[in-house]
Design an enzyme around this catalytic site. Structure first.
Site, PDB file in Angstrom:
ATOM      1  N   GLY A  60      -7.547 -20.378   7.312  1.00 30.30           N
ATOM      2  CA  GLY A  60      -8.844 -19.687   7.418  1.00 30.30           C
ATOM      3  C   GLY A  60      -9.688 -19.839   6.168  1.00 30.30           C
ATOM      4  O   GLY A  60     -10.916 -19.771   6.236  1.00 30.30           O
ATOM      5  N   GLU A 120     -11.299 -23.042   6.715  1.00 33.14           N
ATOM      6  CA  GLU A 120     -12.251 -22.870   7.834  1.00 33.14           C
ATOM      7  C   GLU A 120     -13.521 -22.152   7.366  1.00 33.14           C
ATOM      8  O   GLU A 120     -14.617 -22.446   7.842  1.00 33.14           O
ATOM      9  CB  GLU A 120     -11.558 -22.109   8.970  1.00 33.14           C
ATOM     10  CG  GLU A 120     -10.523 -22.962   9.708  1.00 33.14           C
ATOM     11  CD  GLU A 120      -9.688 -22.152  10.665  1.00 33.14           C
ATOM     12  OE1 GLU A 120      -9.800 -22.382  11.886  1.00 33.14           O
ATOM     13  OE2 GLU A 120      -8.944 -21.271  10.199  1.00 33.14           O
ATOM     14  N   ALA A 149      -6.296 -16.695   6.472  1.00 38.52           N
ATOM     15  CA  ALA A 149      -6.376 -15.363   7.062  1.00 38.52           C
ATOM     16  C   ALA A 149      -5.203 -14.523   6.565  1.00 38.52           C
ATOM     17  O   ALA A 149      -4.189 -15.078   6.148  1.00 38.52           O
ATOM     18  CB  ALA A 149      -6.311 -15.483   8.582  1.00 38.52           C
ATOM     19  N   GLU A 153      -1.460 -23.898   9.625  1.00 45.00           N
ATOM     20  CA  GLU A 153      -1.195 -22.927  10.689  1.00 45.00           C
ATOM     21  C   GLU A 153       0.022 -23.298  11.539  1.00 45.00           C
ATOM     22  O   GLU A 153       0.782 -22.428  11.964  1.00 45.00           O
ATOM     23  CB  GLU A 153      -2.422 -22.803  11.610  1.00 45.00           C
ATOM     24  CG  GLU A 153      -3.548 -21.955  11.048  1.00 45.00           C
ATOM     25  CD  GLU A 153      -4.494 -22.737  10.159  1.00 45.00           C
ATOM     26  OE1 GLU A 153      -5.591 -22.222   9.880  1.00 45.00           O
ATOM     27  OE2 GLU A 153      -4.135 -23.848   9.722  1.00 45.00           O
TER      28      GLU A 153
HETATM   29  N1  T1G Z   1      -1.773 -13.773   4.258  1.00 48.87           N
HETATM   30  C1  T1G Z   1      -1.157 -12.697   3.719  1.00 48.87           C
HETATM   31  N2  T1G Z   1      -0.329 -12.739   2.630  1.00 48.87           N
HETATM   32  C2  T1G Z   1      -0.150 -13.934   2.089  1.00 48.87           C
HETATM   33  C3  T1G Z   1      -0.746 -15.123   2.602  1.00 48.87           C
HETATM   34  C4  T1G Z   1      -1.603 -14.999   3.733  1.00 48.87           C
HETATM   35  N3  T1G Z   1      -2.224 -16.041   4.259  1.00 48.87           N
HETATM   36  N4  T1G Z   1      -0.334 -16.166   1.836  1.00 48.87           N
HETATM   37  C5  T1G Z   1       0.473 -15.645   0.886  1.00 48.87           C
HETATM   38  N5  T1G Z   1       0.589 -14.324   1.038  1.00 48.87           N
HETATM   39  C6  T1G Z   1       1.346 -13.393   0.186  1.00 48.87           C
HETATM   40  C7  T1G Z   1       2.856 -13.628   0.227  1.00 48.87           C
HETATM   41  O1  T1G Z   1       3.441 -12.947   1.293  1.00 48.87           O
HETATM   42  C8  T1G Z   1       3.281 -13.076  -1.120  1.00 48.87           C
HETATM   43  O2  T1G Z   1       3.303 -11.680  -1.006  1.00 48.87           O
HETATM   44  C9  T1G Z   1       2.117 -13.449  -2.032  1.00 48.87           C
HETATM   45  O3  T1G Z   1       0.994 -13.662  -1.162  1.00 48.87           O
HETATM   46  C10 T1G Z   1       2.367 -14.709  -2.819  1.00 48.87           C
HETATM   47  O4  T1G Z   1       2.753 -15.722  -1.919  1.00 48.87           O
HETATM   48  C11 T1G Z   1      -7.669 -18.085  11.050  1.00 48.87           C
HETATM   49  C12 T1G Z   1      -5.018 -17.851  11.553  1.00 48.87           C
HETATM   50  C13 T1G Z   1      -0.478 -19.930  -0.629  1.00 48.87           C
HETATM   51  C14 T1G Z   1       1.129 -21.764  -0.924  1.00 48.87           C
HETATM   52  O5  T1G Z   1      -0.199 -20.569   6.144  1.00 48.87           O
HETATM   53  O6  T1G Z   1       1.790 -21.058   2.036  1.00 48.87           O
HETATM   54  O7  T1G Z   1      -5.489 -18.793   8.277  1.00 48.87           O
HETATM   55  O8  T1G Z   1       5.699 -11.335  -1.321  1.00 48.87           O
HETATM   56  O9  T1G Z   1       5.103 -15.966  -2.765  1.00 48.87           O
HETATM   57  O10 T1G Z   1       4.848 -19.542  -3.643  1.00 48.87           O
HETATM   58  O11 T1G Z   1      -6.999 -20.261  11.464  1.00 48.87           O
HETATM   59  O12 T1G Z   1       1.874 -18.287   0.035  1.00 48.87           O
HETATM   60  O13 T1G Z   1       4.160 -11.125  -3.253  1.00 48.87           O
HETATM   61  O14 T1G Z   1       4.112  -9.429  -1.388  1.00 48.87           O
HETATM   62  O15 T1G Z   1       4.150 -17.573  -1.081  1.00 48.87           O
HETATM   63  O16 T1G Z   1       2.676 -19.386  -4.934  1.00 48.87           O
HETATM   64  C15 T1G Z   1      -2.731 -19.984   6.995  1.00 48.87           C
HETATM   65  C16 T1G Z   1       0.435 -19.221   3.645  1.00 48.87           C
HETATM   66  C17 T1G Z   1      -2.778 -18.555   7.447  1.00 48.87           C
HETATM   67  C18 T1G Z   1      -0.647 -20.225   3.842  1.00 48.87           C
HETATM   68  C19 T1G Z   1       1.309 -19.661  -2.286  1.00 48.87           C
HETATM   69  N6  T1G Z   1      -2.280 -20.003   5.618  1.00 48.87           N
HETATM   70  N7  T1G Z   1       0.767 -19.038   2.245  1.00 48.87           N
HETATM   71  O17 T1G Z   1       2.679 -19.858  -2.462  1.00 48.87           O
HETATM   72  O18 T1G Z   1       3.298 -17.554  -3.442  1.00 48.87           O
HETATM   73  S1  T1G Z   1      -3.142 -18.470   9.157  1.00 48.87           S
HETATM   74  C20 T1G Z   1      -1.018 -20.286   5.312  1.00 48.87           C
HETATM   75  C21 T1G Z   1       1.461 -19.982   1.572  1.00 48.87           C
HETATM   76  C22 T1G Z   1      -4.814 -18.736   9.232  1.00 48.87           C
HETATM   77  C23 T1G Z   1      -6.786 -19.188  10.598  1.00 48.87           C
HETATM   78  C24 T1G Z   1      -5.342 -18.906  10.619  1.00 48.87           C
HETATM   79  C25 T1G Z   1       1.852 -19.648   0.174  1.00 48.87           C
HETATM   80  C26 T1G Z   1       0.907 -20.248  -0.881  1.00 48.87           C
HETATM   81  P1  T1G Z   1       4.371 -10.853  -1.773  1.00 48.87           P
HETATM   82  P2  T1G Z   1       3.946 -16.731  -2.249  1.00 48.87           P
HETATM   83  P3  T1G Z   1       3.436 -19.132  -3.714  1.00 48.87           P
END
Ligand code: T1G
Length: 706
Positions: free
Chosen positions: A102, A105, A63, A125
């Site tokens: 998400g 999911e 998400a 999450e």
């Molecule tokens: N949402 C919005 N922006 C995101 C994002 C996300 N999920 N993941 C990464 N970004 C942005 C980040 O801020 C950065 O932006 C750019 O993408 C590159 O990321 C419904 C509620 C995937 C392993 O926890 O762990 O789903 O700084 O620098 O080192 O149940 O990003 O360039 O402007 O980190 O290659 C669950 C979170 C969400 C994964 C990549 N997902 N992301 O790492 O690049 S909650 C997560 C990461 C959810 C549902 C629930 C890592 C990555 P900018 P980066 P990276």
């Protein structure tokens, strides 16, 4: 408006592709366009199976986290998933790279899943202080069982595609081109007459009793210390035993609760702070932002001590060739032993296979000849913490390395400006301040001087990204960001509390209960009290500090009570164990030092210990911001959560101060200024922000926009 979800017919397959760089986050517009694409597919007369995949680096990182602070627009995740799950066509998800949160999911709501061999699937999450809120706690147990689902969601660590297949999470591990493999899979479904297979209709095949839940939680106890999200997660997964509609409603309520929690607000703050701190844009002028980083293939480390060896391992782990130089063959031999034993323990703990360890060790070469580092793209000096010696090494390097080649110093106490000024090309000198253990600590302080060029900074950021470390830029000053706050705030106050009557065990326990991984006296014993004493001697060459300033630690060093390495420090360590045993000899020493300084001793509460140590940290943090040593309060939060064990679920000292409310923080600091003395003078920034009803986060927003 450009389409981020496309739909095309490749009879008999309807191909839906998500293209929302950089991580295909499933934000509002993706959900909108997904529903639209599914509707178009269902209207088509020629297609009999639907395939959902993504372009770019990965299937989806989940998400869109940046949407969490506002009401989520319709359609919701659940509405999109209901469309997929109830679709009259079989729906297949084709997964490449990462499918997280998400994103996974969404795939769980599909009827079938094909994953590329190197794909990884996870539910991270919990690292954001939330529980999966798009059906993950209900659908994942139905596919892989409640126990396996709980483990995946507690660790947050992705599983590989072959492991996912073994768990029953994916139906096929694709070899070669994913799109081709997925299209073949779809056609096989049609050929075999296999239709939709809603996950929600499945039954969870195993149970979760309290013993199993306790067993599942145990391995995560250290990471989840002081956290609450895991309790909501267990409750949600238990609900997967109920009919799907009931379970999904329970999940939605628990997910909302987790989303609104302080814990999640703090962890989301740290998530974005870690990403912002690693950007040149936050610390330099517009034209500097265009600066091109140098390509780094080979790195040379000068000095093969503990830090030099740890830094070499960090670069080898990142896939780079490393040359370690020292003029002492015995030191190089010892470094080799450190490197071998570090990898051996990683293999022993199952964190790495032997082949990988051998390959990485193979990337690290030793040399006695300094000139051999001439071809390295980056040279890092990590010799003994002595100005004269470091000056000699940097001038030598400066004399034969090409002028634009980046030279970094790993000093933690000396003036990087002075070291740079002593060379002919000060613009290519900066500090790369690694933290112990250099190969494992996530923090890297990049220390810039008035001379440091934008190219050098930009290369340093690239190096940090390559090492997967959180980079934070500090201006060159006494103790940079982290050590300054530790010495002038947190540790200093801990020592004064000992002089006033608290015991090392009381101080450490109080701060460990607050959430620190380890209390200050135990950290000092782990790192070596002599290391602290030597560092302060060097630091005092820049600025002095009046007594009592670490008098206890410095006396322990004189008494050869260096900590774990000598079996005695603030505590006793019997027969090499790491268990800290209180030692009356230390209390006697403290009483003597207090008496000599006319400090009366009294009962001290844990609440006072925590308040004084944390507020002094916050106050010095604000001074570090005022002096422009740190660019953002959020950077300080990254330094303390990734380098000094400050509890992530509190967001770091500056975010924590905002949650306390700066007017209250100021009130308490003023109280201690009155009762304890000058060094508690409130930072002007706190006075200003409190008076304006503002916060460090708002200050960041305004200062960054300046
Ligand atoms: N949402 C919005 N922006 C995101 C994002 C996300 N999920 N993941 C990464 N970004 C942005 C980040 O801020 C950065 O932006 C750019 O993408 C590159 O990321 C419904 C509620 C995937 C392993 O926890 O762990 O789903 O700084 O620098 O080192 O149940 O990003 O360039 O402007 O980190 O290659 C669950 C979170 C969400 C994964 C990549 N997902 N992301 O790492 O690049 S909650 C997560 C990461 C959810 C549902 C629930 C890592 C990555 P900018 P980066 P990276």
């Amino acid at each position: 408006m450009s389409q981020i979800v496309t739909f095309e017919e490749r009879d008999p397959v309807g191909l839906i592709c998500i293209d929302n760089p950089p991580v295909n986050a499933i934000g509002h517009s993706v959900r909108l366009e997904l529903v639209d694409a599914i509707a178009r597919a269902q209207k088509s007369s020629s297609i009999t199976v639907l395939l959902i995949m993504s372009s770019g680096e990965m299937f989806s990182a989940g998400a869109d986290i940046s949407e969490f602070d506002r009401p989520l627009g319709e359609p919701s995740f659940q509405q999109v998933q209901a469309r997929i799950e109830s679709c009259h066509l079989p729906v297949v998800a084709a997964i490449h790279g990462l499918a997280l949160g998400g994103g996974l999911e969404l795939a769980l709501a599909c009827h079938y899943r094909v994953a590329q061999r190197n794909a990884r699937l996870g539910m991270p999450e919990i690292t954001l202080g939330i529980i999966p809120g798009a059906g993950g706690t209900q659908r994942l147990p139905r596919l892989i069982g409640a126990r396996a689902a709980l483990n995946m969601m507690l660790s947050g660590t992705p599983v590989s595609a072959p492991d996912a297949k073994a768990l029953g999470l994916v139906d096929e591990v694709a070899e070669g081109d994913l799109c081709d493999a997925a299209l073949r899979f779809c056609k096989r479904l049609v050929h075999e007459g296999l239709g939709p297979r809603p996950t929600c209709n499945r039954i969870v095949f195993d149970g979760l009793d309290d013993t199993e839940i306790a067993a599942a939680l145990l391995p995560h106890a250290r990471v989840l210390k002081g956290r609450t999200t895991q309790d909501l997660l267990v409750e949600a997964i238990k609900a997967s035993k109920l009919p799907f509609a009931q379970g999904i409603a329970i999940e939605a309520a628990l997910a909302q609760k987790s989303l609104a929690s302080r814990e999640s607000l703090a962890l989301r703050h740290v998530f974005f702070a870690e990403r912002e701190s690693g950007k040149l844009s936050g610390v330099s002028s517009a034209n500097a932002r265009q600066a091109q980083p140098a390509a780094i293939r080979q790195v040379a480390i000068i000095g093969s001590g503990t830090m030099g060896s740890g830094i070499a391992i960090a670069f080898a782990d990142a896939g780079l060739e490393v040359l370690v130089n020292d003029n002492d063959p015995a030191a190089l031999a010892r470094s080799r032993e450190i490197i071998h034993s570090t990898y051996a323990s990683s293999v022993k703990r199952g964190r790495m296979i032997q082949n990988t360890a051998d390959e990485r060790i193979g990337r690290i070469r030793n040399t006695l000849t300094l000139a051999e580092v001439a071809d390295a793209d980056l040279v890092i000096e990590a010799v003994f913490e002595d100005m004269e010696l470091k000056n000699y090494v940097l001038s030598k390097l400066d004399s034969f390395l090409p002028p634009q080649r980046l030279i970094a110093t790993n000093t933690s106490t000396l003036s990087v400006t002075e070291l740079a000024r002593a060379t002919r090309h000060p613009g290519r000198i900066l500090g790369l301040h690694f933290f112990v253990p250099a190969h494992a600590s996530r923090l890297l302080e990049i220390v810039r001087t008035e001379y440091t060029s934008a190219e050098s900074l930009s290369t340093a950021f690239r190096v940090a990204k390559r090492l997967k470390k959180n980079a934070v830029v500090s201006r060159d000053a006494f103790g940079f960001i982290g050590n300054r706050m530790m010495l002038d705030g947190y540790f200093r106050e801990a020592e004064l509390l000992l002089l006033e009557g608290a015991t090392p065990a009381q101080v450490d326990t109080a701060l460990e209960n607050f959430g620190f991984a380890m209390g200050p006296q135990r950290v000092s014993d782990l790192g070596g009290n002599d290391v602290g004493t030597k560092a302060r001697v060097q630091l005092f060459k820049r600025e002095s500090r009046p007594d009592p300033y670490f008098v206890i630690a410095d006396h322990l060093t004189e008494m050869e009570r260096l900590g774990q390495k000598t079996g005695r420090g603030f505590y006793r360590y019997e027969n090499g164990s790491r268990e800290a045993v209180p030692d009356w000899e230390v209390i006697t020493l403290i009483e003597k030092l207090a008496l000599e300084r006319g400090i009366s001793r009294r009962e001290i509460s844990d609440q006072e210990i925590v308040e004084r140590c944390i507020l002094s940290l916050i106050n010095v943090g604000a001074i570090v911001l005022e002096e422009g040593i740190a660019a953002r309060a959020a950077d300080i939060d990254v330094v303390w959560t990734s380098g000094y064990g400050f509890p992530r679920q509190l967001g770091g000292p500056m975010f924590y101060a905002d949650t306390l409310g700066l007017p209250d923080v100021l009130l308490r600091i003023r109280h201690y200024h009155k009762t304890l003395g000058y060094y508690w003078r409130p930072a002007t920034l706190i006075e200003r922000l409190a008076a304006a009803g503002s916060s460090f986060q708002q200050w960041d927003g305004s200062s960054v926009s300046q």
